[in-house]
Write a protein that holds these residues in place. Structure first.
Motif, PDB file in Angstrom:
ATOM      1  N   PRO A  10       0.829  -1.211   0.000  1.00  0.00           N
ATOM      2  CA  PRO A  10       0.000   0.000   0.000  1.00  0.00           C
ATOM      3  C   PRO A  10       0.866   1.265   0.000  1.00  0.00           C
ATOM      4  O   PRO A  10       1.857   1.346   0.725  1.00  0.00           O
ATOM      5  CB  PRO A  10      -0.799  -0.095   1.301  1.00  0.00           C
ATOM      6  CG  PRO A  10      -0.743  -1.523   1.695  1.00  0.00           C
ATOM      7  CD  PRO A  10       0.549  -2.063   1.157  1.00  0.00           C
ATOM      8  N   LEU A  11       0.484   2.216  -0.814  1.00  0.00           N
ATOM      9  CA  LEU A  11       1.211   3.494  -0.876  1.00  0.00           C
ATOM     10  C   LEU A  11       0.785   4.356   0.314  1.00  0.00           C
ATOM     11  O   LEU A  11       0.095   5.360   0.167  1.00  0.00           O
ATOM     12  CB  LEU A  11       0.910   4.213  -2.190  1.00  0.00           C
ATOM     13  CG  LEU A  11       1.854   3.916  -3.324  1.00  0.00           C
ATOM     14  CD1 LEU A  11       1.359   4.536  -4.628  1.00  0.00           C
ATOM     15  CD2 LEU A  11       3.262   4.379  -3.027  1.00  0.00           C
ATOM     16  N   VAL A  81       7.686  -1.020   6.313  1.00  0.00           N
ATOM     17  CA  VAL A  81       6.812  -1.342   5.179  1.00  0.00           C
ATOM     18  C   VAL A  81       5.374  -1.352   5.691  1.00  0.00           C
ATOM     19  O   VAL A  81       5.075  -2.017   6.684  1.00  0.00           O
ATOM     20  CB  VAL A  81       7.195  -2.694   4.532  1.00  0.00           C
ATOM     21  CG1 VAL A  81       6.177  -3.120   3.493  1.00  0.00           C
ATOM     22  CG2 VAL A  81       8.580  -2.596   3.904  1.00  0.00           C
ATOM     23  N   PRO A  82       4.475  -0.615   5.047  1.00  0.00           N
ATOM     24  CA  PRO A  82       3.096  -0.541   5.522  1.00  0.00           C
ATOM     25  C   PRO A  82       2.400  -1.904   5.547  1.00  0.00           C
ATOM     26  O   PRO A  82       2.665  -2.763   4.713  1.00  0.00           O
ATOM     27  CB  PRO A  82       2.402   0.375   4.504  1.00  0.00           C
ATOM     28  CG  PRO A  82       3.496   1.090   3.801  1.00  0.00           C
ATOM     29  CD  PRO A  82       4.695   0.207   3.851  1.00  0.00           C
ATOM     30  N   ALA A  83       1.507  -2.060   6.499  1.00  0.00           N
ATOM     31  CA  ALA A  83       0.697  -3.274   6.584  1.00  0.00           C
ATOM     32  C   ALA A  83      -0.262  -3.323   5.405  1.00  0.00           C
ATOM     33  O   ALA A  83      -0.594  -2.297   4.812  1.00  0.00           O
ATOM     34  CB  ALA A  83      -0.083  -3.274   7.898  1.00  0.00           C
ATOM     35  N   GLY A  84      -0.710  -4.513   5.074  1.00  0.00           N
ATOM     36  CA  GLY A  84      -1.686  -4.677   3.997  1.00  0.00           C
ATOM     37  C   GLY A  84      -1.093  -5.126   2.680  1.00  0.00           C
ATOM     38  O   GLY A  84      -1.773  -5.108   1.650  1.00  0.00           O
ATOM     39  N   SER A  85       0.156  -5.567   2.697  1.00  0.00           N
ATOM     40  CA  SER A  85       0.790  -6.048   1.464  1.00  0.00           C
ATOM     41  C   SER A  85       0.206  -7.388   1.052  1.00  0.00           C
ATOM     42  O   SER A  85      -0.294  -8.146   1.878  1.00  0.00           O
ATOM     43  CB  SER A  85       2.295  -6.213   1.664  1.00  0.00           C
ATOM     44  OG  SER A  85       2.901  -4.981   1.954  1.00  0.00           O
ATOM     45  N   PHE A  86       0.284  -7.660  -0.238  1.00  0.00           N
ATOM     46  CA  PHE A  86      -0.114  -8.960  -0.759  1.00  0.00           C
ATOM     47  C   PHE A  86       0.713  -9.280  -1.985  1.00  0.00           C
ATOM     48  O   PHE A  86       1.337  -8.399  -2.572  1.00  0.00           O
ATOM     49  CB  PHE A  86      -1.615  -9.017  -1.073  1.00  0.00           C
ATOM     50  CG  PHE A  86      -2.080  -8.098  -2.171  1.00  0.00           C
ATOM     51  CD1 PHE A  86      -2.108  -8.519  -3.491  1.00  0.00           C
ATOM     52  CD2 PHE A  86      -2.478  -6.805  -1.870  1.00  0.00           C
ATOM     53  CE1 PHE A  86      -2.535  -7.665  -4.498  1.00  0.00           C
ATOM     54  CE2 PHE A  86      -2.909  -5.947  -2.867  1.00  0.00           C
ATOM     55  CZ  PHE A  86      -2.946  -6.376  -4.184  1.00  0.00           C
ATOM     56  N   ARG A 102      -4.022 -14.317  -5.562  1.00  0.00           N
ATOM     57  CA  ARG A 102      -3.650 -13.408  -4.469  1.00  0.00           C
ATOM     58  C   ARG A 102      -3.271 -14.196  -3.216  1.00  0.00           C
ATOM     59  O   ARG A 102      -3.965 -15.135  -2.824  1.00  0.00           O
ATOM     60  CB  ARG A 102      -4.815 -12.472  -4.171  1.00  0.00           C
ATOM     61  CG  ARG A 102      -4.482 -11.420  -3.141  1.00  0.00           C
ATOM     62  CD  ARG A 102      -5.666 -10.485  -2.948  1.00  0.00           C
ATOM     63  NE  ARG A 102      -5.399  -9.578  -1.848  1.00  0.00           N
ATOM     64  CZ  ARG A 102      -5.714  -8.302  -1.842  1.00  0.00           C
ATOM     65  NH1 ARG A 102      -6.332  -7.770  -2.871  1.00  0.00           N
ATOM     66  NH2 ARG A 102      -5.439  -7.545  -0.807  1.00  0.00           N
ATOM     67  N   VAL A 103      -2.165 -13.753  -2.590  1.00  0.00           N
ATOM     68  CA  VAL A 103      -1.671 -14.366  -1.357  1.00  0.00           C
ATOM     69  C   VAL A 103      -1.383 -13.235  -0.378  1.00  0.00           C
ATOM     70  O   VAL A 103      -0.614 -12.326  -0.684  1.00  0.00           O
ATOM     71  CB  VAL A 103      -0.383 -15.188  -1.611  1.00  0.00           C
ATOM     72  CG1 VAL A 103       0.151 -15.779  -0.304  1.00  0.00           C
ATOM     73  CG2 VAL A 103      -0.613 -16.267  -2.647  1.00  0.00           C
ATOM     74  N   GLY A 104      -2.013 -13.284   0.805  1.00  0.00           N
ATOM     75  CA  GLY A 104      -1.764 -12.270   1.825  1.00  0.00           C
ATOM     76  C   GLY A 104      -0.344 -12.361   2.371  1.00  0.00           C
ATOM     77  O   GLY A 104       0.213 -13.449   2.482  1.00  0.00           O
ATOM     78  N   LEU A 105       0.216 -11.212   2.713  1.00  0.00           N
ATOM     79  CA  LEU A 105       1.579 -11.153   3.266  1.00  0.00           C
ATOM     80  C   LEU A 105       1.569 -10.367   4.560  1.00  0.00           C
ATOM     81  O   LEU A 105       0.739  -9.475   4.722  1.00  0.00           O
ATOM     82  CB  LEU A 105       2.519 -10.460   2.269  1.00  0.00           C
ATOM     83  CG  LEU A 105       2.728 -11.141   0.920  1.00  0.00           C
ATOM     84  CD1 LEU A 105       3.549 -10.241   0.011  1.00  0.00           C
ATOM     85  CD2 LEU A 105       3.374 -12.503   1.083  1.00  0.00           C
TER      86      LEU A 105
END
Length: 107
Positions: A10-11, A81-86, A102-105
């Motif tokens: 996420p930006l 690094v912001p939360a919410g990456s995938f 899609r895979v959550g990270l």
């Protein structure tokens, strides 16, 4: 055709930065980390990162799916690094960016 994992982050601006500072210093941090991953032989960065909607996307190739997802997870877990990456699992012949499984990270 090669396996490709897109890492979408996420930006989100880094909180607490002084006025006038670049709001996304974590992008350079991730780019430096990707160089380290290449030197380890864990994965290779493919192309330059880019903005895609509300995300900044990094591209990883050069390993198995498990290896690329492990590397993606390490990116998402980096401090700052912001939360919410995938991750999106796709391939180099995909007709467009932003498609795939899609895979959550982090994992």
């Amino acid at each position: 055709m090669a396996l490709l994992v897109e890492v979408h982050v996420p930006l989100t601006p880094t909180p607490g930065l002084p006025p006038g500072e670049y709001p996304f210093p974590w992008i350079e941090q991730v780019e430096d980390f990707l160089v380290d991953l290449e030197e380890e032989g864990a994965a290779e960065s493919c192309d330059e990162g880019t903005t895609f909607g509300d995300y900044f996307v990094f591209f990883l190739v050069g390993a198995t799916e498990a290896g690329l997802l492990a590397a993606s997870s390490r990116v998402a877990a980096l401090k700052g690094v912001p939360a919410g990456s995938f991750a999106l699992v796709t391939d180099t012949e995909a007709p467009e960016m932003g498609t795939g499984r899609r895979v959550g990270l982090p994992l």
